[in-house]
Design a protein around this motif. Structure first.
Motif, PDB file in Angstrom:
ATOM      1  N   THR A   3       0.990  -8.316   7.878  1.00 26.44           N
ATOM      2  CA  THR A   3       1.325  -7.659   6.891  1.00 26.44           C
ATOM      3  C   THR A   3       1.229  -6.102   8.186  1.00 26.44           C
ATOM      4  O   THR A   3       2.051  -5.826   7.227  1.00 26.44           O
ATOM      5  N   LEU A   4      -0.135  -6.384   8.392  1.00 30.04           N
ATOM      6  CA  LEU A   4      -0.462  -5.428   9.038  1.00 30.04           C
ATOM      7  C   LEU A   4       1.102  -5.029  10.513  1.00 30.04           C
ATOM      8  O   LEU A   4       1.505  -4.408  10.788  1.00 30.04           O
ATOM      9  N   GLN A   5       1.350  -5.790  10.669  1.00 32.80           N
ATOM     10  CA  GLN A   5       2.871  -5.920  11.525  1.00 32.80           C
ATOM     11  C   GLN A   5       3.836  -5.686  11.233  1.00 32.80           C
ATOM     12  O   GLN A   5       4.615  -4.465  11.868  1.00 32.80           O
ATOM     13  N   MET A   6       3.893  -5.890  10.040  1.00 36.41           N
ATOM     14  CA  MET A   6       5.248  -5.561   9.516  1.00 36.41           C
ATOM     15  C   MET A   6       5.197  -4.011   9.272  1.00 36.41           C
ATOM     16  O   MET A   6       6.578  -3.078   9.324  1.00 36.41           O
ATOM     17  N   LEU A   7       3.964  -4.033   8.195  1.00 35.78           N
ATOM     18  CA  LEU A   7       4.390  -2.543   7.684  1.00 35.78           C
ATOM     19  C   LEU A   7       3.822  -1.763   8.691  1.00 35.78           C
ATOM     20  O   LEU A   7       4.743  -0.163   8.895  1.00 35.78           O
ATOM     21  N   THR A   8       3.984  -1.978  10.178  1.00 35.72           N
ATOM     22  CA  THR A   8       3.823  -0.709  11.139  1.00 35.72           C
ATOM     23  C   THR A   8       5.018  -0.264  12.002  1.00 35.72           C
ATOM     24  O   THR A   8       5.443   0.605  12.008  1.00 35.72           O
ATOM     25  N   MET A   9       5.895  -1.839  11.714  1.00 31.96           N
ATOM     26  CA  MET A   9       7.169  -1.952  12.276  1.00 31.96           C
ATOM     27  C   MET A   9       8.416  -0.786  11.423  1.00 31.96           C
ATOM     28  O   MET A   9       9.248   0.106  12.179  1.00 31.96           O
ATOM     29  N   LEU A  10       7.849  -1.131  10.552  1.00 33.35           N
ATOM     30  CA  LEU A  10       8.894  -0.629   9.055  1.00 33.35           C
ATOM     31  C   LEU A  10       8.904   0.670   9.082  1.00 33.35           C
ATOM     32  O   LEU A  10       9.010   1.889   8.592  1.00 33.35           O
ATOM     33  N   ARG A  52      -6.228   1.076   7.039  1.00 33.41           N
ATOM     34  CA  ARG A  52      -7.940   2.014   6.594  1.00 33.41           C
ATOM     35  C   ARG A  52      -8.890   1.215   6.300  1.00 33.41           C
ATOM     36  O   ARG A  52      -8.805   0.124   6.116  1.00 33.41           O
ATOM     37  N   GLN A  53      -9.745   1.919   6.001  1.00 29.52           N
ATOM     38  CA  GLN A  53     -11.493   1.782   5.731  1.00 29.52           C
ATOM     39  C   GLN A  53     -10.974   0.432   4.300  1.00 29.52           C
ATOM     40  O   GLN A  53     -11.816  -1.178   4.415  1.00 29.52           O
ATOM     41  N   HIS A  54     -10.433   1.080   3.404  1.00 32.85           N
ATOM     42  CA  HIS A  54     -10.373  -0.012   2.668  1.00 32.85           C
ATOM     43  C   HIS A  54      -9.539  -0.878   2.155  1.00 32.85           C
ATOM     44  O   HIS A  54      -8.898  -1.707   1.007  1.00 32.85           O
ATOM     45  N   ARG A  55      -8.438  -0.915   3.028  1.00 36.16           N
ATOM     46  CA  ARG A  55      -7.431  -1.966   3.884  1.00 36.16           C
ATOM     47  C   ARG A  55      -7.875  -2.807   4.426  1.00 36.16           C
ATOM     48  O   ARG A  55      -6.889  -3.569   5.413  1.00 36.16           O
ATOM     49  N   ALA A  56      -9.071  -3.363   4.786  1.00 31.67           N
ATOM     50  CA  ALA A  56      -9.126  -3.804   6.207  1.00 31.67           C
ATOM     51  C   ALA A  56      -9.400  -5.509   6.073  1.00 31.67           C
ATOM     52  O   ALA A  56      -9.454  -5.773   6.918  1.00 31.67           O
ATOM     53  N   SER A  57      -9.027  -6.017   4.988  1.00 35.44           N
ATOM     54  CA  SER A  57      -9.015  -7.143   4.663  1.00 35.44           C
ATOM     55  C   SER A  57      -7.462  -7.633   4.998  1.00 35.44           C
ATOM     56  O   SER A  57      -7.076  -8.676   4.633  1.00 35.44           O
ATOM     57  N   MET A  58      -6.926  -6.654   5.398  1.00 33.31           N
ATOM     58  CA  MET A  58      -4.894  -7.487   5.321  1.00 33.31           C
ATOM     59  C   MET A  58      -4.729  -8.135   6.527  1.00 33.31           C
ATOM     60  O   MET A  58      -5.579  -8.111   7.811  1.00 33.31           O
ATOM     61  N   LEU A 112       3.800   6.726   2.533  1.00 32.89           N
ATOM     62  CA  LEU A 112       2.923   6.878   2.798  1.00 32.89           C
ATOM     63  C   LEU A 112       1.415   5.725   2.429  1.00 32.89           C
ATOM     64  O   LEU A 112      -0.009   6.841   2.506  1.00 32.89           O
ATOM     65  N   GLY A 113       1.987   4.442   3.201  1.00 31.17           N
ATOM     66  CA  GLY A 113       0.900   3.730   3.640  1.00 31.17           C
ATOM     67  C   GLY A 113       0.203   3.104   1.889  1.00 31.17           C
ATOM     68  O   GLY A 113      -1.882   2.089   2.557  1.00 31.17           O
ATOM     69  N   LEU A 114       0.268   3.511   1.054  1.00 31.11           N
ATOM     70  CA  LEU A 114      -0.439   3.327  -0.282  1.00 31.11           C
ATOM     71  C   LEU A 114      -0.940   1.462  -0.286  1.00 31.11           C
ATOM     72  O   LEU A 114       0.192   0.640   0.600  1.00 31.11           O
ATOM     73  N   PRO A 115      -1.516   0.921  -0.926  1.00 34.84           N
ATOM     74  CA  PRO A 115      -1.769  -0.843  -1.187  1.00 34.84           C
ATOM     75  C   PRO A 115      -0.574  -1.098  -1.626  1.00 34.84           C
ATOM     76  O   PRO A 115       0.025  -0.760  -2.319  1.00 34.84           O
ATOM     77  N   LEU A 116      -0.455  -3.011  -1.301  1.00 38.34           N
ATOM     78  CA  LEU A 116       0.373  -3.614  -1.841  1.00 38.34           C
ATOM     79  C   LEU A 116      -0.186  -3.778  -3.810  1.00 38.34           C
ATOM     80  O   LEU A 116       0.767  -3.812  -4.512  1.00 38.34           O
ATOM     81  N   SER A 117      -1.534  -4.038  -3.440  1.00 37.36           N
ATOM     82  CA  SER A 117      -2.047  -4.003  -5.092  1.00 37.36           C
ATOM     83  C   SER A 117      -2.114  -2.467  -6.062  1.00 37.36           C
ATOM     84  O   SER A 117      -2.263  -2.904  -6.872  1.00 37.36           O
ATOM     85  N   LEU A 118      -0.801  -1.470  -5.766  1.00 39.17           N
ATOM     86  CA  LEU A 118      -0.764  -0.542  -6.162  1.00 39.17           C
ATOM     87  C   LEU A 118      -0.273  -1.305  -8.163  1.00 39.17           C
ATOM     88  O   LEU A 118      -0.006  -0.105  -8.879  1.00 39.17           O
ATOM     89  N   VAL A 119       0.867  -2.200  -7.501  1.00 40.51           N
ATOM     90  CA  VAL A 119       1.490  -2.195  -8.334  1.00 40.51           C
ATOM     91  C   VAL A 119       0.890  -2.681  -9.835  1.00 40.51           C
ATOM     92  O   VAL A 119       1.201  -3.314 -11.059  1.00 40.51           O
ATOM     93  N   GLU A 120      -0.669  -3.145  -9.002  1.00 43.23           N
ATOM     94  CA  GLU A 120      -1.055  -4.042 -10.063  1.00 43.23           C
ATOM     95  C   GLU A 120      -2.040  -3.037 -10.935  1.00 43.23           C
ATOM     96  O   GLU A 120      -3.113  -3.526 -11.960  1.00 43.23           O
TER      97      GLU A 120
END
Length: 663
Positions: A649-656, A639-645, A108-116
C-alpha cells in the motif's frame, strides 16, 4: 350431674336461637353496604392493578418510542439502503469517487479508513445524498491497484517517448525501519522538463551493491531504457559507488570491450578496388574527404570515451562533504557554533526569550540581533555564558561569508523543471575564487578557509584540471576527483544560454587561460555534436549533412561523364569541411545576446544540432534531490498513526502521489 355431650351442629343452632336479637338488629341496607364496600375494595385493587399494568404498558410504549427514535437517528446518520442512489457508471458518482481517492487519499494522504468514519459518512450524506461510498476493502484491493497499473502504463509511454533519460536513485527507510529503493527518471520532451518516479520497491535484507545493481537492471529492463540512459546520479555511499562504478554510457562500450580493427574501412564507403581506374578519377577527392570525415568522428569519439562513466556523484552531497572537511579542521569555530546552537535552543525552551526575540522581529538569525541587545536579554535570563563578544561576532560573520556561496549553490542546483547540471561548473569556479579572495579579508577563520579550499580541490579537482587551472598537486585526491573532470559539466554550462562562456570570460583566470578554456569548451561541444550525429550505440557512422550524403552516394556510382572535370571542381568546392555547420552553430550560439536558459530550445530551428545535444545533456540532474523528495512524500504518507500500513500500500500510494502530474 354430668351434662350430655353435644355435637358442633347442635351447638351452632342453639347459639343461633340466642342471637336472633342480633339478626333482627342488622338492617338489610347495612348488609348491602358491606357488600358494596367489599365490591368497591375489590374494584380499587383491580383498578390499582390495572394502573400498574397501564403504567408498565406506557413505559414499554415509551421505550419503544425512544428505541424507534434512536433507530431513526442512527438511520439518518447512515445512508439508507432504500435511498435513491446514482446508477452504476453515473458521471457524478465517478467524479465524487475520483475526487475522494485522488485529492483526499493520495494528495492529502488521508487514510483509506476515512470512508468508514461516521463523520465522513454524514458529510457525504449532506453534500451528495445519492452518492454511494466505496468500501475500504474495495479501495485497497481494487481501486488503488487499478490506478497504479494505469500509472505504470503511462510511465512506460513516457520512457518510450523520451529520446534520452537520466536517473537519480537512493535508498530510504520508513519509521518501521523498512527499506525502499527508488529511481526517478528525467527527460526533455517537446522542450519541457519531465520528471517521474519509475519505482519505489521494498528492499529486504542487506543493502549490498549486488542487490542495488539487480534492482536497477530490473527497472531499466522493464521500461526498456538501456540505450537511452545518459547519466545516473547517486550520493557517495560506498554501496552506490561499488554498484555503478563500472557502468558505461551507451555507445561507448566498444572503447572498453574491444573495437573493430577495420572500422575505418567499413562504415561510409564500400570498397572501390574493382573496375577501371578511369571511372574513378571524379570520385577520388570524395573518397579522401570521406576518410577525413571518419577520422574526425573517431577523434571526437576517442576524446569523449575516456570520461564515459555512467554514474556521477550528487553535487549537493559532495559540497556538504567539503563543509564537513572544513569544520573538522577548524577547531576554533566549533565553540562559537556550539554557543549559537544553545542560543537557538533557548528560544524554544524559554518563553521570555522567545517573546523578546519576536518583539524585535529577529526570530531566525542570531547575527541579525544587535550584540548589545542580545547580551542584555541573555544576562536577564542569567545566561551570561552565552553572551557573544566582539571576537565571537567577527568570527561568525567571517564564517557566514565563507559559506554563503556554498549554501546558495546547494539550493540553486536542486531546482526542478529547469537545467541544473549546467550550474555545477560555474558554481565551483565562483566558490573557488571567492575563497581565495576571502583569504585576504579574514582574521580568525583562516584555518577554515584553507581547509575548505583543500577539500574543494580534493573533491572537484577534475574540473580545475579540465580548465587548466593551477592547483596544489600535493593534495590527496578524493573519490570524486576524476568524476568532476567529465566534459558534461563544461558542455552543459555552454548550452545554458545564461552562462555560455561568460562564466569563463568573467572569472579570475588570466586572459591566456580564458582563451584556452573557451577554445577547449567549444572543442568539447563540437566532439559531442559529432558523436551525437554520427555515432549510435554500435558505433556506426551516419552522415548528416545533405551535401555530404549526396557526394558519398555519388561516390558509389561509377559512370562516365562528358565534362567530368567540371563536376569534380564542383564537388571539391562543396566538400571542404563536412562538419562546418557544427562550428557555425557553436559560433552563432556563443555570440547570441539572448541569455534565456532555454534559448537553444526556443531557437531549435537555428541551432538544430545544439538543441539535440541539449536534450541529452540538460536533462541530467545535478543532485539526487529528486529522489530525496520521493522519500519526503512517502514519509508524509507513513505518519505515526498509519504505522500499520503494508509495504504494498505504501509503495502504490507513494508512486501515485509523486506521479500525480503524469499525463
Amino acid at each position: 350431674m354430668i351434662k350430655p355431650m353435644i355435637n358442633i351442629r347442635q351447638w351452632y343452632h342453639s347459639n343461633l336461637g340466642l342471637n336472633q336479637s342480633w339478626a333482627s338488629q342488622v338492617k338489610p341496607s347495612q348488609i348491602k353496604s358491606s357488600e358494596s364496600s367489599q365490591v368497591k375494595s375489590s374494584q380499587v385493587k383491580s383498578s390499582q392493578a390495572s394502573q400498574v399494568k397501564s403504567s408498565e404498558s406506557s413505559q414499554v410504549k415509551s421505550d419503544q418510542v425512544k428505541s424507534s427514535e434512536s433507530s431513526q437517528v442512527k438511520k439518518s446518520s447512515l445512508p439508507s439502503s432504500s435511498k435513491q442512489s446514482y446508477p452504476a457508471g453515473h458521471q457524478r458518482q465517478q467524479q465524487l469517487h475520483d475526487a475522494i481517492v485522488q485529492n483526499l487519499m493520495i494528495e492529502l494522504g488521508l487514510p483509506l479508513s476515512l470512508v468508514e468514519r461516521p463523520e465522513f459518512i454524514k458529510f457525504i450524506s449532506a453534500v451528495a445524498p445519492k452518492f454511494s461510498i466505496t468500501s475500504r476493502r474495495t479501495l485497497r484491493r481494487t481501486t488503488i491497484p487499478n490506478l497504479y497499473n494505469k500509472m505504470n502504463d503511462l510511465l512506460k509511454q513516457f520512457c518510450s517517448t523520451a529520446q534520452y533519460i537520466s536517473l537519480t536513485l537512493d535508498i530510504w527507510s520508513d519509521r518501521r525501519a523498512r527499506s525502499f529503493f527508488s529511481i526517478t527518471g528525467h527527460a526533455i520532451i517537446d522542450t519541457q522538463f519531465k520528471s517521474y518516479v519509475l519505482c519505489f520497491l521494498p528492499l529486504n535484507e542487506s543493502h549490498s551493491s549486488e542487490k542495488l545493481l539487480g534492482h536497477y537492471e530490473l527497472i531499466i529492463n522493464e521500461f526498456q531504457i538501456q540505450n537511452k540512459l545518459c547519466r545516473i546520479i547517486t550520493d557517495n555511499a560506498s554501496n552506490n559507488i561499488k554498484a555503478f562504478e563500472d557502468l558505461i554510457i551507451p555507445g561507448f562500450e566498444s572503447y572498453f570491450y574491444g573495437e573493430d580493427e577495420n572500422y575505418n574501412d567499413s562504415n561510409l564507403s564500400d570498397s572501390n578496388d574493382s573496375g577501371d581506374d578511369s571511372y574513378d578519377n571524379s570520385t577520388m577527392p570524395v573518397t579522401t574527404t570521406t576518410q577525413e570525415t571518419l577520422n574526425i568522428v573517431k577523434d571526437s569519439f576517442d576524446n569523449l570515451a575516456s570520461s564515459s562513466e555512467l554514474r556521477l556523484p550528487c553535487f549537493a552531497h559532495t559540497l556538504q562533504l567539503v563543509v564537513k572537511d572544513g569544520l573538522e579542521e577548524a577547531i576554533c569555530i566549533k565553540q562559537i557554533i556550539a554557543k549559537v546552537s544553545k542560543i537557538a535552543k533557548l528560544a524554544h525552551s524559554s518563553t521570555i526569550f522567545a517573546e523578546n526575540l519576536e518583539a524585535i522581529g529577529a526570530i531566525q538569525k542570531v547575527l541579525e540581533i544587535p550584540s548589545a541587545q542580545l547580551n542584555l536579554m541573555l544576562t536577564e535570563l542569567k545566561r551570561k555564558d552565552l553572551c557573544l563578544g566582539t571576537r565571537d561576532t567577527t568570527m561568525l560573520h567571517e564564517f557566514v561569508s565563507l559559506l554563503v556561496l556554498i549554501g546558495e549553490a546547494t539550493t540553486v542546483t536542486q531546482a526542478q523543471n529547469s537545467p541544473s547540471i549546467s550550474l555545477v561548473g560555474p558554481s565551483i569556479i565562483s566558490i573557488y575564487y571567492d575563497l581565495i579572495n576571502e583569504q585576504n579579508n579574514i582574521t580568525f577563520t583562516t584555518t577554515l578557509c584553507n581547509a575548505l579550499l583543500s577539500s574543494l580541490v580534493a573533491r572537484f579537482g577534475g574540473l580545475f584540471k579540465a580548465l587548466n587551472i593551477e592547483i596544489d598537486s600535493t593534495i590527496h585526491k578524493k573519490g570524486t576527483y576524476d568524476l568532476y573532470g567529465d566534459p558534461i559539466f563544461l558542455v552543459a554550462a555552454f548550452l545554458d544560454a545564461k552562462f555560455k562562456l561568460k562564466w569563463i570570460t568573467e572569472s579570475s583566470l588570466s586572459e591566456e587561460k580564458k582563451i584556452d578554456a573557451c577554445a577547449k569548451i567549444k572543442s568539447l561541444v563540437f566532439d559531442h555534436c559529432v558523436v551525437l550525429r554520427n555515432v549510435v550505440p554500435d558505433v556506426n557512422v551516419a552522415v548528416t549533412q545533405d551535401e555530404t550524403i549526396e557526394i558519398i552516394s555519388d561516390s558509389r556510382i561509377k559512370r562516365k561523364g562528358l565534362f567530368s572535370y567540371l563536376e569534380n571542381d564542383i564537388k571539391k568546392r562543396k566538400v571542404i569541411d563536412p562538419f562546418q555547420y557544427i562550428h557555425d552553430e557553436i559560433s552563432l550560439f556563443a555570440e547570441d545576446v539572448d541569455n534565456d536558459s532555454l534559448l537553444v530550445f526556443r531557437k531549435s530551428s537555428i541551432y538544430k544540432t545544439l538543441s539535440r545535444l541539449a536534450v541529452k545533456v540538460l536533462c541530467v540532474s545535478a543532485t539526487s534531490a529528486p529522489v530525496e523528495r520521493v522519500f519526503s512524500q512517502s514519509g508524509f504518507l507513513m505518519r505515526q498513526h498509519r504505522a500499520s500500513m503494508s509495504n504494498t500500500t505504501l509503495q502504490m500510494l507513494t508512486m501515485l502521489k509523486c506521479n500525480s502530474h503524469l499525463q
